[in-house]
Write a protein that holds these residues in place. Structure first.
Motif, PDB file in Angstrom:
ATOM      1  N   HIS A   4      35.171  31.655 -29.333  1.00  0.00           N
ATOM      2  CA  HIS A   4      35.574  30.269 -29.460  1.00  0.00           C
ATOM      3  C   HIS A   4      36.869  29.974 -28.706  1.00  0.00           C
ATOM      4  CE1 HIS A   4      35.235  26.467 -31.775  1.00  0.00           C
ATOM      5  NE2 HIS A   4      36.470  26.371 -31.375  1.00  0.00           N
ATOM      6  N   LEU A 112      33.987  28.098 -45.811  1.00  0.00           N
ATOM      7  CA  LEU A 112      35.039  28.185 -44.790  1.00  0.00           C
ATOM      8  C   LEU A 112      35.121  29.592 -44.207  1.00  0.00           C
ATOM      9  CD1 LEU A 112      37.848  26.040 -46.487  1.00  0.00           C
ATOM     10  CD2 LEU A 112      36.403  25.386 -44.555  1.00  0.00           C
ATOM     11  N   ARG A 115      32.000  30.072 -41.927  1.00  0.00           N
ATOM     12  CA  ARG A 115      32.070  29.313 -40.661  1.00  0.00           C
ATOM     13  C   ARG A 115      33.121  29.935 -39.743  1.00  0.00           C
ATOM     14  NH1 ARG A 115      30.295  23.070 -40.788  1.00  0.00           N
ATOM     15  NH2 ARG A 115      29.132  23.061 -42.713  1.00  0.00           N
ATOM     16  N   HIS A 116      34.197  30.415 -40.346  1.00  0.00           N
ATOM     17  CA  HIS A 116      35.220  31.071 -39.546  1.00  0.00           C
ATOM     18  C   HIS A 116      34.661  32.325 -38.888  1.00  0.00           C
ATOM     19  CE1 HIS A 116      38.644  33.930 -39.115  1.00  0.00           C
ATOM     20  NE2 HIS A 116      39.055  32.912 -38.404  1.00  0.00           N
ATOM     21  N   GLU A 120      33.158  29.158 -35.669  1.00  0.00           N
ATOM     22  CA  GLU A 120      33.040  27.699 -35.581  1.00  0.00           C
ATOM     23  C   GLU A 120      34.314  26.965 -35.977  1.00  0.00           C
ATOM     24  OE1 GLU A 120      29.568  26.442 -37.683  1.00  0.00           O
ATOM     25  OE2 GLU A 120      28.236  27.669 -36.471  1.00  0.00           O
ATOM     26  N   LEU A 121      35.257  27.668 -36.600  1.00  0.00           N
ATOM     27  CA  LEU A 121      36.519  27.030 -36.960  1.00  0.00           C
ATOM     28  C   LEU A 121      37.642  27.652 -36.129  1.00  0.00           C
ATOM     29  CD1 LEU A 121      36.363  26.912 -40.874  1.00  0.00           C
ATOM     30  CD2 LEU A 121      35.902  25.064 -39.264  1.00  0.00           C
ATOM     31  N   SER A 269      34.393  21.196 -44.721  1.00  0.00           N
ATOM     32  CA  SER A 269      34.316  21.936 -43.461  1.00  0.00           C
ATOM     33  C   SER A 269      34.556  21.033 -42.261  1.00  0.00           C
ATOM     34  CB  SER A 269      32.933  22.580 -43.314  1.00  0.00           C
ATOM     35  OG  SER A 269      32.744  23.555 -44.298  1.00  0.00           O
ATOM     36  N   ARG A 270      33.947  19.846 -42.302  1.00  0.00           N
ATOM     37  CA  ARG A 270      34.157  18.932 -41.174  1.00  0.00           C
ATOM     38  C   ARG A 270      35.629  18.527 -41.084  1.00  0.00           C
ATOM     39  NH1 ARG A 270      28.810  16.697 -42.570  1.00  0.00           N
ATOM     40  NH2 ARG A 270      29.682  14.886 -43.605  1.00  0.00           N
ATOM     41  N   GLN A 273      37.669  21.382 -39.679  1.00  0.00           N
ATOM     42  CA  GLN A 273      37.431  21.558 -38.246  1.00  0.00           C
ATOM     43  C   GLN A 273      38.154  20.492 -37.434  1.00  0.00           C
ATOM     44  OE1 GLN A 273      33.417  22.215 -37.108  1.00  0.00           O
ATOM     45  NE2 GLN A 273      33.921  22.310 -34.933  1.00  0.00           N
ATOM     46  N   TRP A 274      38.040  19.239 -37.860  1.00  0.00           N
ATOM     47  CA  TRP A 274      38.667  18.152 -37.109  1.00  0.00           C
ATOM     48  C   TRP A 274      40.186  18.290 -37.133  1.00  0.00           C
ATOM     49  CZ3 TRP A 274      35.187  13.920 -39.813  1.00  0.00           C
ATOM     50  CH2 TRP A 274      33.879  14.057 -39.333  1.00  0.00           C
ATOM     51  N   GLU A 277      41.219  20.992 -34.789  1.00  0.00           N
ATOM     52  CA  GLU A 277      41.059  20.613 -33.381  1.00  0.00           C
ATOM     53  C   GLU A 277      41.959  19.433 -33.000  1.00  0.00           C
ATOM     54  OE1 GLU A 277      36.344  22.013 -33.020  1.00  0.00           O
ATOM     55  OE2 GLU A 277      36.862  19.881 -32.980  1.00  0.00           O
TER      56      GLU A 277
ATOM     57  N   ASP D 255      25.875  23.429 -28.954  1.00  0.00           N
ATOM     58  CA  ASP D 255      26.348  22.585 -30.059  1.00  0.00           C
ATOM     59  C   ASP D 255      25.181  22.185 -30.967  1.00  0.00           C
ATOM     60  OD1 ASP D 255      28.948  22.587 -29.057  1.00  0.00           O
ATOM     61  OD2 ASP D 255      28.656  20.729 -27.929  1.00  0.00           O
TER      62      ASP D 255
END
Lengths: 290, 290, 290, 290
Positions: A4, A112, A115-116, A120-121, A269-270, A273-274, A277, D255
């Motif tokens: 990533h 979390l 996903r990490h 993805e995070l 999660s969303r 992530q946001w 980022e 994605d």
């Protein structure tokens, strides 16, 4: 994670906000260009074209970014500070450091961690802190340190200062992944980093404790979850993300809780992530999400 | 409509509710069978298998239903009344008579008139009543009578009694399709039929006036609408249906209102259809929707 | 409409696309600034930061826009043409002219007419053309001219040339709002404007006729609708928007069709709005939607 | 799990299907009553009230169910077999035994293991079988046996017979949680239990391999996932559940794959839960889901 962050090598994210004024997009774009950057994506929002607030997020690539960062920051200071614009420049290949606070419920925590692990995070997870021990083994199986800080009875100042000691200098933000203790204003001040909470209702409906029971009593046909920044006003912080799931009369309060768990973990999660980022900008009690 | 009700010729809908007890499903099914009915669909819900409330909706076909109705009702009385069960038997080919009350916004009104014209709502619409006149021409172009009852200034008793005169004996339920007047408890008592309202928020969030403005201020990421039965407690009646739409920081309060209009008309239409098909049972401040 | 376009007075929309290259955002932003424009919103997408395609949509305000347009276009030509970039500049206060073609189903047609009347679609509607007459009265009640062009039997060239005569010079795009005739490649060439179609399935599933029947046979749990630009390849044009609704085994093919109607009109309305606002850029067989 | 099955102690699930006929609901309800059962929930569906197929699911409680089961089955045989109705009676407190087959992707696998550990899936998991070893440690950390059966090169009969040996007598159904090997018709016959697969597209769109790449190429605005029973016809088996997520031009095929993973695990989990709770009845190439 390796993959990533590798994909984001030599990519910078620039956040600009302040009073809207003609020429600001041009000024930023010109700055990126003269610093040898190539704009990959650009989002912009004005609360009001005449006299409102201006928000911009620019991602650009620039060879040897790490070396160039100080020079770009100098340029930003000279260009944007006179215009009264605030800005923040981050190297997208440097993941943010995220601490997770959790009580006994593991669904948001595991989501979390997993996903990490999938990359993805864009974060590192230097620690998970809990006032219980039931998740310790799971957390450590992901290679993440686990710290147990029992909640004091009446006096919360002791556990809070222990948590602060663990966090100090080690994290960029904190996620309350179903942490069922109310943190004091003093804690929030001293933590000095943003905290993201997941509330198990569609705020502002069902503020406070036991939202699923309240939802059942009110007979709603949808239940929801809300991720928001933590402020001194409980359940009143800026909302980052929300979502809902359909329920019916046939669902008990326990069923609502089970269904809600899946909305909670998706919404949190969303939001994480946001935030990681640099897509979320706080604006009073609201958020701009690019 | 002709097509719609024709398809339901000789179909009856039976609603049964009361204290749960063993054998009640069998007793109802046997009753239908001995009255020469064939069960087409059956929905059943028990709030608690031991000592809870029992709800059932049975649709059955029966040749020469109209002739047989009195006999079936006698049988129901003898069979269910001793068990303490309430029941209601309706001929599905007889559409309910629906009055619509509206102020200036036409979106919910037109949606109902369209769906009715398409034969999707098993109702007749004997009248539309408004405290304004802007929708009169549209309403009449659908062949539906329009009555203008201006809202009195301070004294609401006069317009309310005029509305009551129009409704009396002519309607089976009333829909408030964005009717912006608060009806008095006395009106509700004297109307004597169910009233369905559409509230332009995801209740219980943003109770009261100007919900879209409040939603914008709170910075929510979803807006919603709620259809509910009207009770004396404003915005507190039993919820029939709810839904939401995604919004962002870029939407103004006016944008939220425009987007919300589409949620409102979809939610209200579903609620009206389910009510008209006898799918909704009130249970305290909640609804069972089969 | 008056209100809608009034709000966009002196606002221009600039679409730029072509080979991605450093400095292009800066060049466009500088151009807007030196032409006294203030950027209101900006969307940008690169299919690949290194050697991909670049797409940008900029909305800016500029006093006395109408007077300034020729000068801005000159500047665009000088600035962007040498870089190999295509561009299009439109005055947002000038609504696009939209013709609607329809057969017997009125749901998509009425949705567009009604949204237009509410001022939500920045278009004018100079005509509705149908191969049937059942919608004539409704169309004219909205103050829109209705033309009946019966579909020829075997020979389609006659009705097509009649339609072309009606369209010629009078419209900027055409919407097929459930127009059940297949248009010839020759017609598409000669029309010379974009055509948007609504297909009643979630493309690419259930291409061709009777998609709801096919959906019932396959036993899908969601049905959908797709709005796309019309190309010579039936049901294969660039997709603008799609959405779905949940269905179950209990729904007949007729039920699917009734439910689908509401998805169709929502999907088509969004596609039309986005096209009318210059938010959709065709890119091969795909679309960029800003 | 303990909690989950405990709540279902002395609860039976009865599935009845066959030719629709008057009195069938009454006959089943009377049977339950005379066997001292109390109906908790009842779902019923007729494909056509006159001469169609009849489907019913009844859950009832009955003290000392285990002891009473043989007697109830005798009664069912005597009552329903003469009417040509098929039936299945299961003790809801006895969880079904579920094997999971997986390749390298862990998202669907972990979702099932988590939900099972939370007590949300009424199953036991006697084994996970994979043609890879990367998930072994995770699986065993849940206390579930892991078996590695490498996929043969050209000859698939060897690994298939090894898998069959592991399954034989030990499982009630099999879940293909992103198992990337095509199973032979012979394997399906000999397995003798239902198999549920998760396909990473909104079937029937994008049948076969690489659906996310195909979705990107077609430019769809929604991606989906489909859980279905496995038949000899690849990707053509009866659909149990589907769902979608919104995507845009800005998403790469990678994605789409990442987003799709969350749809896949949600869809598969629901399908597994419904199957485990005897809510899914196969009907030709379709399913009835109660």
């Amino acid at each position: 994670m390796a993959v990533h962050t590798e994909a984001k090598r030599d990519q910078a994210c620039l956040i600009v906000h302040g009073p809207d004024q003609p020429g600001i997009v041009a000024a930023v774009a010109a700055l990126v260009t003269r610093n040898n950057g190539n704009i990959i994506s650009l989002d912009q929002y004005s609360s009001d074209p005449t006299g409102g607030d201006f928000f911009q997020r620019v991602v650009f690539s620039r060879p040897d970014l790490a070396v160039a960062m100080p020079g770009i920051k100098d340029d930003l200071e000279k260009t944007l500070n006179p215009l009264g614009m605030a800005w923040k420049l981050t190297d997208q290949s440097v993941p943010k450091r995220m601490a997770i606070l959790v009580s006994t419920s593991d669904h948001c925590l595991l989501e979390l961690l997993w996903r990490h692990r999938r990359g993805e995070l864009p974060v590192t997870i230097p620690m998970v802190i809990s006032n219980h021990t039931n998740t310790a083994e799971d957390v450590r199986s992901f290679g993440v340190p686990f710290f147990h800080v029992p909640s004091g009875d009446a006096d919360k100042s002791h556990p809070e200062s222990e948590i602060l000691k663990l966090l100090a200098g080690n994290v960029d933000f904190v996620v309350l992944a179903r942490y069922m203790q109310i943190l004091s204003p003093d804690f929030l001040d001293r933590a000095g980093v943003p905290l993201i909470n997941i509330h198990h209702s569609f705020l502002p409906a069902f503020i406070g404790a036991a939202p699923y029971r309240k939802a059942k009593q009110r007979g709603v046909k949808l239940i929801g979850a809300t991720a928001h920044y933590v402020t001194r006003d409980l359940d009143e912080g800026p909302i980052i993300e929300q979502d809902v799931a359909r329920v019916s009369h046939a669902h008990s309060a326990t069923d609502l809780q089970a269904r809600g768990a899946y909305v909670e973990r998706a919404v949190l999660s969303r939001a994480v992530q946001w935030h990681a980022e640099d897509r979320v900008i706080r604006h009073g009690n609201q958020t701009i999400v690019f």
